[in-house]
Motif scaffolding. Structure first.
Motif, PDB file in Angstrom:
ATOM      1  N   GLU A  20      26.540  -8.750  10.533  1.00  0.00           N
ATOM      2  CA  GLU A  20      27.696  -9.272  11.267  1.00  0.00           C
ATOM      3  C   GLU A  20      27.416 -10.750  11.559  1.00  0.00           C
ATOM      4  O   GLU A  20      26.266 -11.188  11.515  1.00  0.00           O
ATOM      5  CB  GLU A  20      27.917  -8.505  12.570  1.00  0.00           C
ATOM      6  N   VAL A  21      28.443 -11.501  11.873  1.00  0.00           N
ATOM      7  CA  VAL A  21      28.289 -12.957  12.012  1.00  0.00           C
ATOM      8  C   VAL A  21      28.712 -13.410  13.403  1.00  0.00           C
ATOM      9  O   VAL A  21      29.808 -13.090  13.871  1.00  0.00           O
ATOM     10  CB  VAL A  21      29.123 -13.686  10.946  1.00  0.00           C
ATOM     11  N   ALA A  22      27.832 -14.138  14.072  1.00  0.00           N
ATOM     12  CA  ALA A  22      28.150 -14.746  15.364  1.00  0.00           C
ATOM     13  C   ALA A  22      28.485 -16.216  15.132  1.00  0.00           C
ATOM     14  O   ALA A  22      27.690 -16.951  14.537  1.00  0.00           O
ATOM     15  CB  ALA A  22      26.966 -14.615  16.317  1.00  0.00           C
ATOM     16  N   LEU A  23      29.675 -16.630  15.589  1.00  0.00           N
ATOM     17  CA  LEU A  23      30.124 -18.013  15.418  1.00  0.00           C
ATOM     18  C   LEU A  23      30.389 -18.659  16.774  1.00  0.00           C
ATOM     19  O   LEU A  23      30.821 -17.984  17.713  1.00  0.00           O
ATOM     20  CB  LEU A  23      31.400 -18.055  14.574  1.00  0.00           C
ATOM     21  N   PRO A  24      30.170 -19.968  16.880  1.00  0.00           N
ATOM     22  CA  PRO A  24      30.304 -20.644  18.172  1.00  0.00           C
ATOM     23  C   PRO A  24      31.720 -21.118  18.466  1.00  0.00           C
ATOM     24  O   PRO A  24      32.421 -21.610  17.578  1.00  0.00           O
ATOM     25  CB  PRO A  24      29.377 -21.852  18.012  1.00  0.00           C
ATOM     26  N   ILE A  25      32.124 -20.966  19.714  1.00  0.00           N
ATOM     27  CA  ILE A  25      33.351 -21.604  20.186  1.00  0.00           C
ATOM     28  C   ILE A  25      33.073 -22.383  21.475  1.00  0.00           C
ATOM     29  O   ILE A  25      33.990 -22.897  22.095  1.00  0.00           O
ATOM     30  CB  ILE A  25      34.484 -20.576  20.419  1.00  0.00           C
ATOM     31  N   TYR A  26      31.806 -22.466  21.854  1.00  0.00           N
ATOM     32  CA  TYR A  26      31.434 -23.137  23.097  1.00  0.00           C
ATOM     33  C   TYR A  26      31.333 -24.653  22.876  1.00  0.00           C
ATOM     34  O   TYR A  26      31.385 -25.155  21.741  1.00  0.00           O
ATOM     35  CB  TYR A  26      30.128 -22.595  23.654  1.00  0.00           C
ATOM     36  N   ASN A  79      39.138 -13.384  34.110  1.00  0.00           N
ATOM     37  CA  ASN A  79      40.420 -13.897  34.575  1.00  0.00           C
ATOM     38  C   ASN A  79      41.500 -13.448  33.587  1.00  0.00           C
ATOM     39  O   ASN A  79      41.198 -12.800  32.572  1.00  0.00           O
ATOM     40  CB  ASN A  79      40.397 -15.424  34.747  1.00  0.00           C
ATOM     41  N   ASN A  80      42.738 -13.773  33.851  1.00  0.00           N
ATOM     42  CA  ASN A  80      43.845 -13.267  33.038  1.00  0.00           C
ATOM     43  C   ASN A  80      43.792 -13.773  31.603  1.00  0.00           C
ATOM     44  O   ASN A  80      44.141 -13.044  30.663  1.00  0.00           O
ATOM     45  CB  ASN A  80      45.181 -13.623  33.681  1.00  0.00           C
ATOM     46  N   ILE A  81      43.350 -15.008  31.419  1.00  0.00           N
ATOM     47  CA  ILE A  81      43.251 -15.564  30.061  1.00  0.00           C
ATOM     48  C   ILE A  81      42.234 -14.776  29.249  1.00  0.00           C
ATOM     49  O   ILE A  81      42.492 -14.392  28.101  1.00  0.00           O
ATOM     50  CB  ILE A  81      42.859 -17.051  30.121  1.00  0.00           C
ATOM     51  N   GLU A  82      41.076 -14.518  29.847  1.00  0.00           N
ATOM     52  CA  GLU A  82      40.021 -13.785  29.147  1.00  0.00           C
ATOM     53  C   GLU A  82      40.445 -12.354  28.845  1.00  0.00           C
ATOM     54  O   GLU A  82      40.177 -11.836  27.750  1.00  0.00           O
ATOM     55  CB  GLU A  82      38.746 -13.817  29.990  1.00  0.00           C
ATOM     56  N   ILE A 118      31.680 -12.171  15.721  1.00  0.00           N
ATOM     57  CA  ILE A 118      31.535 -12.108  17.170  1.00  0.00           C
ATOM     58  C   ILE A 118      31.456 -13.554  17.655  1.00  0.00           C
ATOM     59  O   ILE A 118      30.495 -14.267  17.347  1.00  0.00           O
ATOM     60  CB  ILE A 118      30.282 -11.320  17.605  1.00  0.00           C
ATOM     61  N   TYR A 119      32.472 -13.979  18.379  1.00  0.00           N
ATOM     62  CA  TYR A 119      32.515 -15.357  18.853  1.00  0.00           C
ATOM     63  C   TYR A 119      31.704 -15.490  20.137  1.00  0.00           C
ATOM     64  O   TYR A 119      31.791 -14.655  21.035  1.00  0.00           O
ATOM     65  CB  TYR A 119      33.956 -15.790  19.108  1.00  0.00           C
ATOM     66  N   TYR A 120      30.949 -16.582  20.210  1.00  0.00           N
ATOM     67  CA  TYR A 120      30.147 -16.872  21.401  1.00  0.00           C
ATOM     68  C   TYR A 120      30.753 -18.089  22.096  1.00  0.00           C
ATOM     69  O   TYR A 120      30.749 -19.166  21.544  1.00  0.00           O
ATOM     70  CB  TYR A 120      28.699 -17.174  21.004  1.00  0.00           C
ATOM     71  N   GLN A 121      31.317 -17.906  23.268  1.00  0.00           N
ATOM     72  CA  GLN A 121      31.444 -16.675  24.006  1.00  0.00           C
ATOM     73  C   GLN A 121      32.821 -16.574  24.650  1.00  0.00           C
ATOM     74  O   GLN A 121      33.590 -17.531  24.647  1.00  0.00           O
ATOM     75  CB  GLN A 121      30.354 -16.599  25.064  1.00  0.00           C
ATOM     76  N   LEU A 122      33.088 -15.395  25.258  1.00  0.00           N
ATOM     77  CA  LEU A 122      34.357 -15.162  25.940  1.00  0.00           C
ATOM     78  C   LEU A 122      34.353 -15.889  27.284  1.00  0.00           C
ATOM     79  O   LEU A 122      33.721 -15.462  28.238  1.00  0.00           O
ATOM     80  CB  LEU A 122      34.584 -13.664  26.146  1.00  0.00           C
ATOM     81  N   ASP A 123      35.067 -16.989  27.342  1.00  0.00           N
ATOM     82  CA  ASP A 123      35.205 -17.802  28.548  1.00  0.00           C
ATOM     83  C   ASP A 123      36.520 -18.548  28.398  1.00  0.00           C
ATOM     84  O   ASP A 123      36.783 -19.129  27.336  1.00  0.00           O
ATOM     85  CB  ASP A 123      34.029 -18.777  28.667  1.00  0.00           C
ATOM     86  N   HIS A 138      38.927 -11.930   9.193  1.00  0.00           N
ATOM     87  CA  HIS A 138      37.869 -11.001   9.567  1.00  0.00           C
ATOM     88  C   HIS A 138      38.164 -10.380  10.931  1.00  0.00           C
ATOM     89  O   HIS A 138      38.619 -11.068  11.849  1.00  0.00           O
ATOM     90  CB  HIS A 138      36.530 -11.728   9.623  1.00  0.00           C
ATOM     91  N   PRO A 139      37.882  -9.083  11.085  1.00  0.00           N
ATOM     92  CA  PRO A 139      37.950  -8.483  12.427  1.00  0.00           C
ATOM     93  C   PRO A 139      37.002  -9.241  13.355  1.00  0.00           C
ATOM     94  O   PRO A 139      35.949  -9.715  12.933  1.00  0.00           O
ATOM     95  CB  PRO A 139      37.472  -7.044  12.200  1.00  0.00           C
ATOM     96  N   TYR A 140      37.372  -9.351  14.623  1.00  0.00           N
ATOM     97  CA  TYR A 140      36.573 -10.174  15.520  1.00  0.00           C
ATOM     98  C   TYR A 140      36.546  -9.601  16.934  1.00  0.00           C
ATOM     99  O   TYR A 140      37.399  -8.830  17.346  1.00  0.00           O
ATOM    100  CB  TYR A 140      37.117 -11.609  15.571  1.00  0.00           C
ATOM    101  N   THR A 141      35.523 -10.007  17.661  1.00  0.00           N
ATOM    102  CA  THR A 141      35.436  -9.764  19.094  1.00  0.00           C
ATOM    103  C   THR A 141      34.557 -10.868  19.682  1.00  0.00           C
ATOM    104  O   THR A 141      34.423 -11.938  19.080  1.00  0.00           O
ATOM    105  CB  THR A 141      34.911  -8.358  19.420  1.00  0.00           C
ATOM    106  N   PHE A 142      33.928 -10.609  20.846  1.00  0.00           N
ATOM    107  CA  PHE A 142      33.234 -11.681  21.558  1.00  0.00           C
ATOM    108  C   PHE A 142      31.902 -11.212  22.136  1.00  0.00           C
ATOM    109  O   PHE A 142      31.689 -10.024  22.379  1.00  0.00           O
ATOM    110  CB  PHE A 142      34.096 -12.190  22.725  1.00  0.00           C
ATOM    111  N   TYR A 143      31.046 -12.201  22.376  1.00  0.00           N
ATOM    112  CA  TYR A 143      29.932 -12.019  23.291  1.00  0.00           C
ATOM    113  C   TYR A 143      30.422 -12.368  24.691  1.00  0.00           C
ATOM    114  O   TYR A 143      31.263 -13.249  24.874  1.00  0.00           O
ATOM    115  CB  TYR A 143      28.768 -12.955  22.949  1.00  0.00           C
ATOM    116  N   TYR A 144      29.849 -11.663  25.684  1.00  0.00           N
ATOM    117  CA  TYR A 144      30.082 -12.013  27.078  1.00  0.00           C
ATOM    118  C   TYR A 144      28.720 -12.273  27.691  1.00  0.00           C
ATOM    119  O   TYR A 144      27.901 -11.368  27.791  1.00  0.00           O
ATOM    120  CB  TYR A 144      30.820 -10.891  27.824  1.00  0.00           C
ATOM    121  N   TRP A 145      28.458 -13.527  28.102  1.00  0.00           N
ATOM    122  CA  TRP A 145      27.093 -13.942  28.432  1.00  0.00           C
ATOM    123  C   TRP A 145      27.038 -14.570  29.819  1.00  0.00           C
ATOM    124  O   TRP A 145      26.531 -15.662  30.011  1.00  0.00           O
ATOM    125  CB  TRP A 145      26.602 -14.934  27.373  1.00  0.00           C
ATOM    126  N   LYS A 146      27.562 -13.844  30.807  1.00  0.00           N
ATOM    127  CA  LYS A 146      27.531 -14.326  32.183  1.00  0.00           C
ATOM    128  C   LYS A 146      26.862 -13.275  33.060  1.00  0.00           C
ATOM    129  O   LYS A 146      26.973 -12.072  32.795  1.00  0.00           O
ATOM    130  CB  LYS A 146      28.945 -14.589  32.689  1.00  0.00           C
TER     131      LYS A 146
END
Length: 323
Positions: A221-227, A36-39, A309-314, A22-30
C-alpha cells in the motif's frame, strides 16, 4: 458521419483505458482523537473502510521502554471506519536489545493496544501496523519483534517501509510480514540547506524506487503526503520546523516576500506561536495536486494495484483538496 463515429469510438476507448482513481483513506496521527466537521466529512467520503490511527509511540529511555504520547479520545471521534491501531517505535529501542526483552516489548505493546481499544470502545479490524525506521544493525531484532507480536496478538502484523529500506533491501532485509506500507515522503531532511522540497521530491523518489517492482513483498500500500510545514532559518543558518504552515500564512505586512514560498521577517515578534527575530527567514513546503499525481503515475508503473493512505487527516491539510 463515419469520421464522427470513429472519433466517438476512439474517445470511448481512451476513457475506458484511463486508470480508475486509487481507493484511499488516511492516517490519523494526533494524541487527542478529535474530529471537526471538515475532517468527518472528508473521512466519510474516503472509500477504504479503515482509518490508520496512531495509538502511541515507544522509545527507550535510560534502558527502559516507555510509551510516549498515548492517545486520549474525545466524544467527537466517531466514525464508521474500522480503526487500524498503529504504533511508532524508535529505532534506538532495538539497539542492544536482549532476546527476552523482545518478547516483553511485544507483550507490552499488545497489552496497551488492547487497553486503549477497551477504554474507548474502538471498532478495530484484524491488523496492527508498526512504524519503525529500522536499519541493518537492528533488523534482526526488529523482525523478531514483529514475529513475536503476531504470535502474541493473533493479529495480522504489517509495517511501514521507507525509501532507503527498498533501495538497500540487501542490507536492511525484508520484514516478515505479508503487507507493507510504502512511505513516499520525507525524501530528504528539511534541516539541510537545499532547494529541494524535503517532503516529496520526485527525482529522489524515482531514484530510490527504481527497482521497486523487484521487492519480494508484493502486497504494497502507498502512503502519500498532504501535510505542510515552515522551515525557519536563523542568522547562523540553523533551522527549526513549524508544522502546518502554508503559503497563505506568509501574507503578513511584517514579512518581506523573497519568493512564492519564502519570506524574511522584518520585525521581532511572535509568529505562529514562536518568537522570531528580524532577519529570520521562513520557507514553506507543501504538496500540490500535480506533485501527487506525478508520484502516482510513477508508482502505477511499479505496483499493480494499491490503496493510498494520505498523511494525515487534519482540516488544515484536507480542506479544499480533491481526493
Amino acid at each position: 458521419m463515419k469520421a464522427i463515429s470513429y472519433l466517438l469510438v476512439f474517445l470511448f476507448i481512451i476513457s475506458c483505458t484511463k486508470q480508475e482513481k486509487h481507493p484511499y483513506t488516511f492516517y490519523y496521527w494526533k494524541t487527542n482523537l478529535k474530529f471537526n466537521n471538515i475532517e468527518k466529512d472528508v473521512l466519510t467520503k474516503a472509500n477504504v473502510p479503515f482509518l490508520y490511527t496512531r495509538f502511541f509511540d515507544v522509545d527507550k529511555v535510560d534502558g527502559k521502554f516507555e510509551p510516549v504520547a498515548v492517545i486520549i479520545k474525545d466524544k467527537s471521534f466517531d466514525t464508521e471506519k474500522e480503526i487500524v491501531p498503529t504504533v511508532f517505535i524508535t529505532n534506538r529501542s532495538f539497539i542492544n536489545i536482549h532476546k527476552e526483552e523482545i518478547s516483553f516489548l511485544a507483550k507490552k505493546v499488545n497489552d496497551l493496544i488492547k487497553k486503549k481499544i477497551a477504554d474507548y470502545h474502538l471498532k478495530v479490524n484484524q491488523e496492527i501496523q508498526i512504524d519503525c525506521d529500522w536499519t541493518a544493525g537492528t533488523r534482526d531484532d526488529y523482525f523478531e519483534f514483529l514475529k513475536q507480536l503476531k504470535k502474541i496478538s493473533g493479529k495480522q502484523i504489517s509495517c511501514t517501509l521507507r525509501l532507503h529500506q527498498v533501495k538497500d533491501k540487501n542490507l536492511t532485509g525484508i520484514p516478515p510480514v505479508e503487507k507493507v506500507y510504502l512511505m513516499c515522503y520525507s525524501t530528504s531532511s528539511p534541516l539541510e540547506n537545499s532547494d529541494k522540497n524535503s517532503i516529496l521530491d520526485l527525482n529522489i523518489l524515482k531514484s530510490y524506487l527504481s527497482k521497486l517492482e523487484g521487492y519480494p513483498i508484493k502486497k504494497i500500500e502507498v502512503a502519500l503526503p498532504i501535510y505542510s510545514w515552515g522551515i525557519v532559518t536563523n542568522h547562523l543558518g540553523k533551522h527549526k520546523l513549524i508544522n502546518a504552515l502554508s503559503t497563505k500564512d506568509l501574507n503578513n505586512r511584517d514579512f518581506k516576500k523573497i519568493s512564492d514560498n519564502e519570506v524574511e521577517i522584518l520585525k521581532d515578534g511572535f509568529y505562529f506561536g514562536n518568537f522570531l527575530n528580524k532577519g529570520f527567514k521562513i520557507k514553506v513546503e507543501e504538496i500540490s495536486e500535480e506533485q501527487l499525481e506525478n508520484a502516482i503515475q510513477f508508482l502505477d508503473k511499479k505496483i499493480d494495484t494499491y490503496n493510498i493512505i494520505y498523511y494525515q487527516l487534519d482540516s488544515k491539510f484536507v480542506e479544499g483538496r480533491i481526493f
